[in-house]
Design a protein around this motif. Sequence first.
Motif, PDB file in Angstrom:
ATOM      1  N   UNK A   1      21.092  -1.703  -4.921  1.00  0.00           N
ATOM      2  CA  UNK A   1      20.896  -3.236  -5.281  1.00  0.00           C
ATOM      3  C   UNK A   1      19.485  -3.308  -5.696  1.00  0.00           C
ATOM      4  N   UNK A   2      18.687  -2.367  -5.810  1.00  0.00           N
ATOM      5  CA  UNK A   2      17.221  -2.627  -5.990  1.00  0.00           C
ATOM      6  C   UNK A   2      17.207  -2.970  -7.883  1.00  0.00           C
ATOM      7  N   UNK A   3      15.877  -2.945  -8.315  1.00  0.00           N
ATOM      8  CA  UNK A   3      15.685  -3.220  -9.571  1.00  0.00           C
ATOM      9  C   UNK A   3      15.042  -1.974 -10.155  1.00  0.00           C
ATOM     10  N   UNK A   4      14.589  -0.919  -9.511  1.00  0.00           N
ATOM     11  CA  UNK A   4      13.961   0.324  -9.733  1.00  0.00           C
ATOM     12  C   UNK A   4      12.681  -0.043 -10.285  1.00  0.00           C
ATOM     13  N   UNK A   5      11.821  -0.883  -9.815  1.00  0.00           N
ATOM     14  CA  UNK A   5      10.324  -1.171 -10.221  1.00  0.00           C
ATOM     15  C   UNK A   5       9.563  -0.578  -9.245  1.00  0.00           C
ATOM     16  N   UNK A   6       8.346  -0.836  -9.657  1.00  0.00           N
ATOM     17  CA  UNK A   6       7.217  -0.413  -8.784  1.00  0.00           C
ATOM     18  C   UNK A   6       6.842  -1.383  -7.571  1.00  0.00           C
ATOM     19  N   UNK A   7       5.941  -0.947  -6.537  1.00  0.00           N
ATOM     20  CA  UNK A   7       5.574  -1.874  -5.492  1.00  0.00           C
ATOM     21  C   UNK A   7       4.657  -3.044  -6.199  1.00  0.00           C
ATOM     22  N   UNK A   8       4.139  -2.765  -7.203  1.00  0.00           N
ATOM     23  CA  UNK A   8       3.085  -4.047  -7.983  1.00  0.00           C
ATOM     24  C   UNK A   8       4.053  -5.028  -8.310  1.00  0.00           C
ATOM     25  N   UNK A   9       5.075  -4.481  -8.979  1.00  0.00           N
ATOM     26  CA  UNK A   9       6.125  -5.705  -9.325  1.00  0.00           C
ATOM     27  C   UNK A   9       6.554  -6.518  -8.014  1.00  0.00           C
ATOM     28  N   UNK A  10       6.477  -6.095  -6.886  1.00  0.00           N
ATOM     29  CA  UNK A  10       6.597  -7.088  -5.786  1.00  0.00           C
ATOM     30  C   UNK A  10       5.535  -7.664  -5.423  1.00  0.00           C
ATOM     31  N   UNK A  11       4.636  -7.122  -5.269  1.00  0.00           N
ATOM     32  CA  UNK A  11       3.134  -7.931  -5.360  1.00  0.00           C
ATOM     33  C   UNK A  11       2.799  -8.925  -6.433  1.00  0.00           C
ATOM     34  N   UNK A  12       3.026  -8.781  -7.389  1.00  0.00           N
ATOM     35  CA  UNK A  12       2.938  -9.818  -8.640  1.00  0.00           C
ATOM     36  C   UNK A  12       3.950 -11.058  -8.167  1.00  0.00           C
ATOM     37  N   UNK A  13       5.025 -10.551  -7.925  1.00  0.00           N
ATOM     38  CA  UNK A  13       6.060 -11.713  -7.443  1.00  0.00           C
ATOM     39  C   UNK A  13       5.791 -12.555  -6.383  1.00  0.00           C
ATOM     40  N   UNK A  14       5.205 -11.793  -5.323  1.00  0.00           N
ATOM     41  CA  UNK A  14       4.702 -12.615  -3.918  1.00  0.00           C
ATOM     42  C   UNK A  14       3.372 -13.523  -4.530  1.00  0.00           C
ATOM     43  N   UNK A  15       2.502 -13.020  -5.278  1.00  0.00           N
ATOM     44  CA  UNK A  15       1.430 -13.576  -5.906  1.00  0.00           C
ATOM     45  C   UNK A  15       1.809 -14.942  -6.433  1.00  0.00           C
ATOM     46  N   UNK A  16       2.656 -14.777  -7.410  1.00  0.00           N
ATOM     47  CA  UNK A  16       3.053 -16.008  -8.235  1.00  0.00           C
ATOM     48  C   UNK A  16       3.796 -16.965  -7.335  1.00  0.00           C
ATOM     49  N   UNK A  17       4.389 -16.608  -6.363  1.00  0.00           N
ATOM     50  CA  UNK A  17       5.047 -17.779  -5.385  1.00  0.00           C
ATOM     51  C   UNK A  17       4.093 -18.209  -4.576  1.00  0.00           C
ATOM     52  N   UNK A  18       3.176 -17.328  -4.024  1.00  0.00           N
ATOM     53  CA  UNK A  18       1.905 -17.845  -3.084  1.00  0.00           C
ATOM     54  C   UNK A  18       1.053 -18.890  -3.948  1.00  0.00           C
ATOM     55  N   UNK A  19       0.987 -18.880  -5.247  1.00  0.00           N
ATOM     56  CA  UNK A  19       0.174 -19.927  -5.851  1.00  0.00           C
ATOM     57  C   UNK A  19       0.692 -21.310  -5.622  1.00  0.00           C
ATOM     58  N   UNK A  20       2.077 -21.378  -5.440  1.00  0.00           N
ATOM     59  CA  UNK A  20       2.579 -22.553  -5.242  1.00  0.00           C
ATOM     60  C   UNK A  20       2.844 -22.934  -3.700  1.00  0.00           C
ATOM     61  N   UNK A  21       3.459 -22.101  -3.072  1.00  0.00           N
ATOM     62  CA  UNK A  21       4.101 -22.302  -1.612  1.00  0.00           C
ATOM     63  C   UNK A  21       4.121 -20.889  -0.825  1.00  0.00           C
TER      64      UNK A  21
END
Length: 382
Positions: A61-81
């Motif tokens: 059920x994943x997206x077959x991306x790398x771990x950096x993709x996850x970090x970027x997602x976390x980073x962008x959401x943390x910029x807001x909340x």
Amino acid sequence: MMNPYITADHEAIRKKVRNFAEKEVKPLAFELDDKEKFSSHLTQRMGELGLFGIHLPKKYGGQAKDYLSLLIAVEEIAKVDASQASTLAAHNSLGIGPIYYFGNEDQKQKYLPKLTSGKHVWAFGLTEDNAGSDSRGTESVGILQGNNWVINGSKKFISNASSDMSLGVTLQVVTANDDGKKELSAILVERSASGFSAASLKGKMMWRASDTAELNFENCKVPKENLLGNLGEGAKIMLQTLDSGRLTIAAMGLGLAQGAYELALAYAQKREQFGKAISKFQAIGFKLADMATKIEAARNLLYHACWLKDNGHAFGKEAAMAKLYCSEVAQEVANEAVQIHGAHGLIKESAVERFYRDQRILQIGEGTSEILRLVISRYIGC
């Protein structure tokens, strides 16, 4: 922004997540924080965006991306909340991570598709009254009786463990104790297991819209096949999980710092004193310059550590460094952002006030700054 670690695919993920954070998370952030309310809606939306298990193969059920993709997602959401970012970070690194990296195929097929769907989250049960920085201080016990593990004990400060979306938790328990030498093992415990109860923790200073719980196990029975890995591998599983988890906490620190910096810069450019914007005064301009420099250094340190992980290299030292530095940069930047806002940064309606509170856990969770310095000192031969 040019960065050698970033591809066009990464930028597309950043743009998608930033749009979600700005349009869907930001309007709710103040109210959720104020009411200490976990948002099932936003959590489900993160799953629908493919952020749960983004680094997992598609067969789970994943997206077959790398771990950096996850970090970027976390980073962008943390910029807001930070609350929503913590839900995403904990579910991926501490929840999904141990099952994916250490589970057998039956366990992966049973749990991972559910945990990447956006309908469920999974928790990581390590911390107890006497177990935290000293992970071997675990006192919760699991005894094999017939075809079941019988678990007794408690865990505290556990993320994603008490909401209706929580499917279960990976527990570290003592499975044998020979003259004080503990055998620590990891066991998967579903929320529906008899004898398992979870109580939501309220009154937090930070991450007030995240789900944090105290867990209790009273003769809690789970099937013996729920052992994760082999007997006695609990400490290895937990500590290796924390290496990856430190990268997501570092991403939270980086994102929070970026968000606080952007708030401070925008405020300084519009706030006027003595006839000009305060950003034009050297005292403020130099603060902003230092903030920008530290954020850029933090980003490159974190992305390099993640590159090592994504390319199969040892990354434990670099993960510890990135988590230490990013969390302390978040503290410094949030503090200066409040200073630039002055009294306006001290009221709850100000987003920077929430950023100042939310950063404080980053120097504690998944390795205190003191423990990380110990870890790093051992890596360098001290």
